[in-house]
Structure formats: C-alpha cells, structure tokens
Enzyme design. Structure first.
Site, PDB file in Angstrom:
ATOM      1  N   TYR A   1       2.262   5.016   1.273  1.00 46.98           N
ATOM      2  CA  TYR A   1       2.311   5.702   2.508  1.00 46.98           C
ATOM      3  C   TYR A   1       1.077   6.518   2.353  1.00 46.98           C
ATOM      4  CZ  TYR A   1       6.972   4.109   3.204  1.00 46.98           C
ATOM      5  OH  TYR A   1       8.111   3.194   3.208  1.00 46.98           O
TER       6      TYR A   1
ATOM      7  N   ASP B   1       0.904  -1.084   0.043  1.00 51.47           N
ATOM      8  CA  ASP B   1      -0.003   0.030   0.069  1.00 51.47           C
ATOM      9  C   ASP B   1       0.807   1.477   0.027  1.00 51.47           C
ATOM     10  OD1 ASP B   1      -2.847   0.238   0.011  1.00 51.47           O
ATOM     11  OD2 ASP B   1      -2.985   1.117   2.032  1.00 51.47           O
TER      12      ASP B   1
END
Length: 220
Positions: A67, A65
C-alpha cells in the site's frame, strides 16, 4: 551483504544477497528512503519473513505491491496496521472468509495473526514510493521474491499457494502441483471479485488440505 532477515530465510537466500541485482536494488531502495517517503517503514520491509520463518511456512499468499498511502503498509500483503480502515480488497477477503468458514470479519485488518500461524504474506515488490503505486517495480524486487518462491518450492512440499489474479498466477506458474496445493481465482479487488473470487472457498480448502497433511489449520 549483511541483510537483517530471519535466520532461516537468511540461510536459504544468502546467495541472492551477494548478486549484483540485489546490490543495485539495495542502493536504489536506500536512496528512495533517503530522498523522500517510501513504504513500509524500513524496519518492516522484511516483516513477512520475520513473522513467518522459513521452516514454518504452511501457506503462501502472493500480492503485488505494498500500500502506498500513510500508515497502511507494514510488510504483509493485503494487511494494514491496527486502526487503519480496511482497503477494498481486504474487505472482500473478509467477506469471503465469512461466507466460506462462518468466521465474522475482525475489527483489525492487521494480518500478523495469520503470519504467526505460518502464512507467508508476500508481495512481489517489497517497497513503494509514497502515493505512487508500482513505483518500485522492475528494480529487482521481483527477482528476489521469485527466488523466495523457488527456494520454498525446491525444499518443502505440502504448502498451499494462494494465487489471486493473473499477476500472482504467472509468478507461481512453476510450482509443482503434485507436491503442493495451488489455489487460483480472480483477484479480490472490487474490479474482479465478482468474476470468481467470491465463492472460491480458498480458506476452507486450505484448511482441509493442511489437516489432510497432518498440519494445524489456520484460524482465519
């Protein structure tokens, strides 16, 4: 659909851009950026592909994912922009590089320098809502990034795939280990780094393999 992505990747992925899931994904992402704050900035969503063209990929590092806090994400997994403090996983990555290769931790956490040498720094999900980890998961990005890995695995060999943590390992489970080097260990997160990430020597192993295949090693 006219997606602005590096031409080599566009040629490989053009069929994906016409699929219904990708159109739904695009509508969702546009709405997210329109209604609130999402990361990375729109111009950086496909940054990993821009910096590492399809025919120059030597290494793939899989993240999960982007940040989700301000100023961090710029389209490369584990990387942060110039001047941004290093997140814990990146601190541990640099510690392992120093232990493994003797290269001291750099002043910048911007891994553009890796991407430009042929390291595809690919997150499974390419966007995220501000302050909400995982908020753009299961919207279609995972299907797209699966297609990216499949296209690479089908048409190129002698690539190093670095899979840290169970999520990345599941995502890369189909990669042909007879044609590529697949390196696996626990994730560099502080929660798991001491369970086998430290000491994995993935950076020297990567370069040994690239050299054996007649390719230039990565300057980590």
């Amino acid at each position: 659909m006219n997606v602005k992505i590096e031409p080599g990747w566009k040629a490989q992925l053009s069929a994906e851009f016409e699929k219904d899931y990708f159109k739904r994904l695009t509508d969702f992402v546009r709405q997210e950026y329109k209604q609130g704050v999402a990361y990375p900035p729109g111009a950086y969503i496909f940054n990993a592909f821009r910096l590492c063209p399809f025919d120059r990929v030597k290494v793939v590092i899989l993240g999960q994912d982007p940040y989700h806090e301000p100023g961090q994400a710029h389209g490369l997994c584990f990387s942060v922009r110039e001047g941004v403090p290093f997140p814990p996983s990146l601190v541990n990555i640099f510690k392992e590089i120093e232990s493994d290769t003797g290269t001291p931790a750099p002043l910048s956490g911007d891994l553009t320098r890796w991407a430009e040498q042929g390291v595809l720094l690919l997150n499974a999900t390419l966007t995220v809502r501000a302050h909400q980890a995982g908020s753009h998961q299961n919207k279609g990005w995972e299907t797209f990034t699966d297609a990216v890995i499949h296209r690479l695995a089908e048409s190129q060999s002698h690539i190093v795939y670095i899979l840290w943590g169970s999520y990345a390992q599941r995502k890369g489970a189909f990669i042909d280990k007879s044609r590529n080097l697949v390196l696996q260990s626990p994730h560099p997160s502080p929660l798991s780094a001491y369970r086998g990430f430290f000491g994995n020597k993935h950076f020297s192993q990567t370069n040994d393999y690239l050299i054996a295949c007649g390719k230039k090693p990565i300057e980590w």
